[in-house]
Design an enzyme around this catalytic site. Sequence first.
Site, mmCIF file in Angstrom:
data_model
loop_
_atom_site.group_PDB
_atom_site.id
_atom_site.type_symbol
_atom_site.label_atom_id
_atom_site.label_comp_id
_atom_site.label_asym_id
_atom_site.label_seq_id
_atom_site.Cartn_x
_atom_site.Cartn_y
_atom_site.Cartn_z
ATOM 1 N N ASN A 90 -2.394 0.512 -4.417
ATOM 2 C CA ASN A 90 -2.357 -0.545 -3.699
ATOM 3 C C ASN A 90 -2.492 -1.787 -4.756
ATOM 4 O O ASN A 90 -3.069 -1.437 -5.752
ATOM 5 C CB ASN A 90 -3.019 -0.818 -2.641
ATOM 6 N N HIS B 127 -2.250 7.683 -4.421
ATOM 7 C CA HIS B 127 -2.311 6.353 -3.728
ATOM 8 C C HIS B 127 -2.377 5.357 -4.690
ATOM 9 O O HIS B 127 -2.736 5.261 -5.824
ATOM 10 C CB HIS B 127 -3.823 6.717 -2.912
ATOM 11 N N SER C 118 0.948 -1.185 -0.191
ATOM 12 C CA SER C 118 0.023 0.131 0.195
ATOM 13 C C SER C 118 0.914 1.310 -0.001
ATOM 14 O O SER C 118 1.970 1.420 0.535
ATOM 15 C CB SER C 118 -1.097 0.047 1.307
#
Length: 312
Positions: free
Chosen positions: A111, A109, A95
């Site tokens: 993941n 972001h 992540s």
Amino acid sequence: MSVEKLEAVRGYLLQFQALLCSELETEEASNKRFLKDEWSREEGGGGISRVIENGNVFEKGGVNFSHVKGSRLPPSATATRPELTGRPFHATGVSIVIHPNNPYVPTSHANVRFFLAPATDQLDEVWWFGGGFDLTPYYGFEEDAVHWHETARAACEEFGDHLYPNFKENCDRYFHVKHRNEARGIGGIFFDDFNEVDFEHSFGFMKSVAEAYGRAYLPIVAKRKTMEFGPKEKSFQLYRRGRYVEFNLVYDRGTLFGLQSDGRTESILMSLPPEVSWKYNWSPEKGSREEELYETFLRPRDWLNLESSKLS
């Protein structure tokens, strides 16, 4: 077969974590480095957290590897798969959350993860991949949004023409701050419960998405990190970071899974920015760059076909 699958994915994820941290440190171009923090979990498994703080480019960033296991999947993992309730599980993934210093550099972001419910005497083995990446700008640039989505589409193309449009729509729907009725950012791609064709095909797709993240994000960082900004831009960045916090604490499945599975809280909440602010009933000035973010960038758009997007 379970052991072979786990070891293959785990080995790849650890290599990916190390390589990405090296690439981010090169972009940071200071003496700041990712601190490495290994941890274990009482019920089973553990992880390696790598965190950078107070850099010239990256105010805070985390690239965290985890491999946790348990006797019962937590509710967040079985919400869409109720038939797996009560099954033992393994979950491994990386992540990534990067909060830049310069407000003209977006937060990003990503993941990638693998879930496995091993076979039992009565039940077959169940596995799937998930992940994706999304971008949260504070000041929008169309060329950056186009580059981000072009890279996302390219990561999907080899594995099926249907994947990018489906996973883009998933991302727009998932990263929506419901109580604010606004998007968190410009989206990207988001997938879950992915086990198309066979294990090697699905694993290949997860790797393609993981490796596309750096190609999507690092050129944007390089382009925007030296732009001049002042207190107004920084204040707006801190205000918009509040939306990031609200989403992660209220809706994010990864956060909920980590907390429900008794994961390491310090690593789970690594995604939160170092500084943030909330203002009561604030709205941007008409015609400002801040208003442009809301009017142009915080709405789902077809970033690969902007003319038709503007007409819709």
